[in-house]
Design an enzyme around this catalytic site. Structure first.
Site: not given
Ligand SMILES: *Cc1c(COP(=O)(O)O)cnc(C)c1O
Length: 433
Positions: A254, A291-292, A294, A330, A334, A362-363, A390
């Site tokens: 995240g 779990e990075p 992005r 994106r 978003y 076409c949107e 993404y």
């Molecule tokens: C998408 C996701 C991530 C990665 O998130 P980032 O914002 O890209 O760092 C990590 N863990 C889980 C469970 C996710 O769904």
């Protein structure tokens, strides 16, 4: 920016050190993007291996000698060459499907460094993951827990599990990428966690090893993480009192990056704040997992696109480009911002029009940038920056448009790591009855 200054000496767009202008030409590391565009065509994603490596090293520098496993959140960019780059760096992987499991196994990932997240794991996916021996399932509901127990028992195996807890914290990000609030579909409500752990302890075929949360994406503050950490540590205390000891704590991914003028959340800042709390609370022996996604690949990629037509109307100036929402969704999904970089800087400061960059789909949602002050010509090639995460992974064939090619740059060499999708690729599997 003054064009005279920019032509005089090489410079990088802000927050984007592995892409730079030299003599007015945009480079990825030592490779000139105009040459790649000419040889591969557009739209085309280009990634910098050095940028990925540097992003990885930022985490490693923050971790130092502590016991921390970084599992790349591979849904951000799952091209085999990107995965192989992470495997070679020693990364683990956070997967969310059986397809992602097959991808990481294909590049030789160590199952002991794979965590399996996601709210909707199917039986075949659970079976495959148990058979290869993934490190851990991040379980998102009591029903899933029972399913994993059944599958493991049938295989006469033990599944190692962690519960993904929803700590009900506001990650202060876009509602579509916020995941840690009560109203989100993700995780087990923190109030129900003890009960669910107790259920897990009674079910056959399960070994409880950890706790997990992932509160959202593009987070630029440490506060939401520290709020979540506080709640998870309180839960770990309660579990301990109830005879359930955990081995690891997974705080998800995240971390936000710079798209426009955001201040990215540096891994060093976040991790040192987390380590301080962990040590104060006496949990230094817990293994930590992150779990990075992005923050490891987002700033490492651009999407190159060619201006097809300029269209000046009473209300707007449109640049109709050859990339659309099917290539990079994106902005449509978003309202995301991507910077627009000309491959060839204009020789003089002529930018007099505010352009909307729109695709051929076409949107009306098919736009990639809005109201940008630019000097554009037809046939000119542009790069949309910060498109490494993404981007391609969300591309689709809407309007029967083949998905873009992907290129990985390594210094002055580069490779096509995915060819442009052809018409034959797109209709493969279709038939006339
Ligand atoms: C998408 C996701 C991530 C990665 O998130 P980032 O914002 O890209 O760092 C990590 N863990 C889980 C469970 C996710 O769904």
């Amino acid at each position: 920016m003054s064009v005279l200054n920019t032509l005089a000496q090489p410079f990088s767009p802000a927050g984007f050190p592995h892409f730079h202008y030299d003599q007015g030409q945009l480079f990825a590391e030592g490779s000139k993007l105009a040459e790649i565009a000419q040889q591969v065509g557009t739209p085309c994603y280009v990634y910098s291996k050095a940028a990925i490596t540097q992003a990885w090293q930022a985490y490693q520098a923050a971790i130092g000698t502590r016991r921390v496993l970084v599992c790349y959140g591979m849904k951000a960019n799952s091209n085999l060459s990107i995965l192989n780059t992470f495997r070679a760096l020693g990364s683990g992987f956070d997967i969310v499907s059986g397809g992602e499991l097959a991808r990481v196994l294909k590049v030789g990932a160590d199952p002991k460094k794979i965590v399996f997240s996601g709210v909707g794991k199917q039986t075949w996916e659970i079976e495959h993951a148990i058979k290869v021996g993934v490190k851990c399932f991040n379980v998102e509901s009591a029903s899933e827990l029972k399913r994993i127990s059944q599958v493991a028992s049938a295989l006469k195996a033990t599944a190692t599990i962690s519960l993904r807890v929803n700590p009900d914290v506001d990650a202060q990000t876009h509602p579509y990428i916020s995941t840690g609030l009560k109203e989100n579909k993700f995780g087990i409500a923190i109030e129900d966690a003890l009960q669910t752990y107790q259920l897990a302890a009674t079910l056959p075929g399960l070994q409880v090893v950890g706790v997990d949360c992932h509160i959202g994406s593009q987070i630029t503050e440490t506060a939401p993480y520290l709020d979540a950490l506080d709640k998870l540590l309180a839960l770990i205390d309660t579990l301990k009192e109830n005879g359930i000891a955990l081995k690891h704590l997974d705080l998800g991914g995240g971390l936000g990056i710079r798209y426009d003028d955001e201040t990215p959340l540096a891994p060093s800042l976040l991790l040192s704040a987390i380590f301080t709390v962990i040590d104060q609370r006496g949990y230094s022996d817990l293994e930590l997992v992150f779990e990075p996604g992005r923050s490891l690949v987002g700033n490492a990629g651009v999407l190159m696109t060619t201006v097809q037509y300029l269209k000046h109307t009473e209300a707007r100036n449109f640049a109709i480009i050859d990339a659309g929402m099917n290539d990079l969704i994106r902005p449509a999904l978003y309202q995301a911002w991507h910077g627009v970089l000309p491959l060839d800087l204009p020789k003089a400061e002529l930018a007099t029009h505010h352009y909307d960059l729109v695709g051929p789909v076409c949107e009306s949602a098919d736009w990639l940038a809005k109201q940008r002050l630019l000097d554009l010509q037809e046939d000119q090639v542009l790069a949309l920056d910060s498109a490494g995460a993404y981007g391609f992974v969300m591309a689709c064939n809407y309007n029967t448009r083949g998905r873009p090619a992907e290129v990985l740059v390594d210094g002055s060499t580069w490779h096509i790591i995915r060819t442009r999708e052809t018409f034959e690729d797109m209709i493969r599997g279709e038939s006339l009855p």
